[in-house]
Design a protein around this motif. Structure first.
Motif, mmCIF file in Angstrom:
data_model
loop_
_atom_site.group_PDB
_atom_site.id
_atom_site.type_symbol
_atom_site.label_atom_id
_atom_site.label_comp_id
_atom_site.label_asym_id
_atom_site.label_seq_id
_atom_site.Cartn_x
_atom_site.Cartn_y
_atom_site.Cartn_z
ATOM 1 N N ILE A 104 7.620 -5.953 4.031
ATOM 2 C CA ILE A 104 6.213 -6.143 3.680
ATOM 3 C C ILE A 104 5.985 -7.545 3.131
ATOM 4 N N MET A 105 6.903 -8.039 2.305
ATOM 5 C CA MET A 105 6.753 -9.387 1.748
ATOM 6 C C MET A 105 6.766 -10.444 2.855
ATOM 7 N N LEU A 106 7.600 -10.233 3.864
ATOM 8 C CA LEU A 106 7.617 -11.165 5.000
ATOM 9 C C LEU A 106 6.287 -11.132 5.752
ATOM 10 N N GLU A 107 5.715 -9.937 5.912
ATOM 11 C CA GLU A 107 4.413 -9.819 6.569
ATOM 12 C C GLU A 107 3.331 -10.522 5.761
ATOM 13 N N ALA B 136 1.383 -0.510 0.709
ATOM 14 C CA ALA B 136 2.688 0.149 0.707
ATOM 15 C C ALA B 136 2.644 1.258 -0.332
ATOM 16 N N VAL B 137 3.520 2.223 -0.167
ATOM 17 C CA VAL B 137 3.583 3.344 -1.093
ATOM 18 C C VAL B 137 5.007 3.507 -1.597
ATOM 19 N N GLN B 138 5.146 3.681 -2.895
ATOM 20 C CA GLN B 138 6.425 4.043 -3.503
ATOM 21 C C GLN B 138 6.324 5.516 -3.873
ATOM 22 N N VAL C 173 2.987 5.548 -6.081
ATOM 23 C CA VAL C 173 2.287 4.326 -6.459
ATOM 24 C C VAL C 173 1.829 3.666 -5.163
ATOM 25 N N GLN C 174 0.521 3.496 -5.042
ATOM 26 C CA GLN C 174 -0.075 2.825 -3.889
ATOM 27 C C GLN C 174 -0.178 1.339 -4.232
ATOM 28 N N TRP C 175 0.475 0.498 -3.440
ATOM 29 C CA TRP C 175 0.492 -0.943 -3.693
ATOM 30 C C TRP C 175 -0.364 -1.674 -2.675
ATOM 31 N N GLU C 176 -0.995 -2.747 -3.114
ATOM 32 C CA GLU C 176 -1.661 -3.691 -2.224
ATOM 33 C C GLU C 176 -1.109 -5.069 -2.551
#
Length: 127
Positions: free
Chosen positions: A16-19, A30-32, A39-42
């Motif tokens: 995701i970080m590369l994207e 992303a979701v953890q 945890v929903q991340w943006e």
């Protein structure tokens, strides 16, 4: 953030970080997963006024398992298996998982920010 991520999720977040770095004007979700909730991340690129890269900004929102219930049923959404996508107030797709990407028959970047009826593969949606 990365030091607090479980080892099994590190490659997921690395991708995701590369994207994020490759698409500086997009927001990635992303979701953890945790036993008592998710945890929903943006994530988005953080730049200064000159456009220089400062880092990646992540905003996390805690979601309890009950937040993912389907209407009044007791069946829970399983984002790792079920078609799961999120719409904003304008009916535009702001998040979709791999199953939803396959269902809609397009690539993730082509589907994001499209109105759901523009990509839904069935004319019944208009009804």
């Amino acid at each position: 953030f990365y030091s607090l991520t479980q080892d099994s999720q590190k490659s997921y977040f690395e991708d995701i970080m590369l994207e994020v770095m490759g698409s500086p004007y997009e927001i990635f979700s992303a979701v953890q997963y945790y036993p008592r909730g998710n945890v929903q991340w943006e994530f988005s690129l953080l730049k200064n006024n000159d456009g220089d890269f400062l880092g990646i900004m992540g905003i996390g929102t805690v979601r309890k398992e009950s937040d993912s219930n389907i209407l009044a049923t007791t069946e829970n959404i399983r984002p790792e298996k079920d078609i799961h996508f999120q719409l904003d107030q304008n009916w535009e797709i702001i998040y979709l998982n791999d199953a939803a990407e396959a269902f809609f028959g397009g690539n993730r970047h082509g589907l994001l920010n499209q109105k759901v009826w523009q990509v839904f593969p069935n004319s019944k949606i208009y009804e």
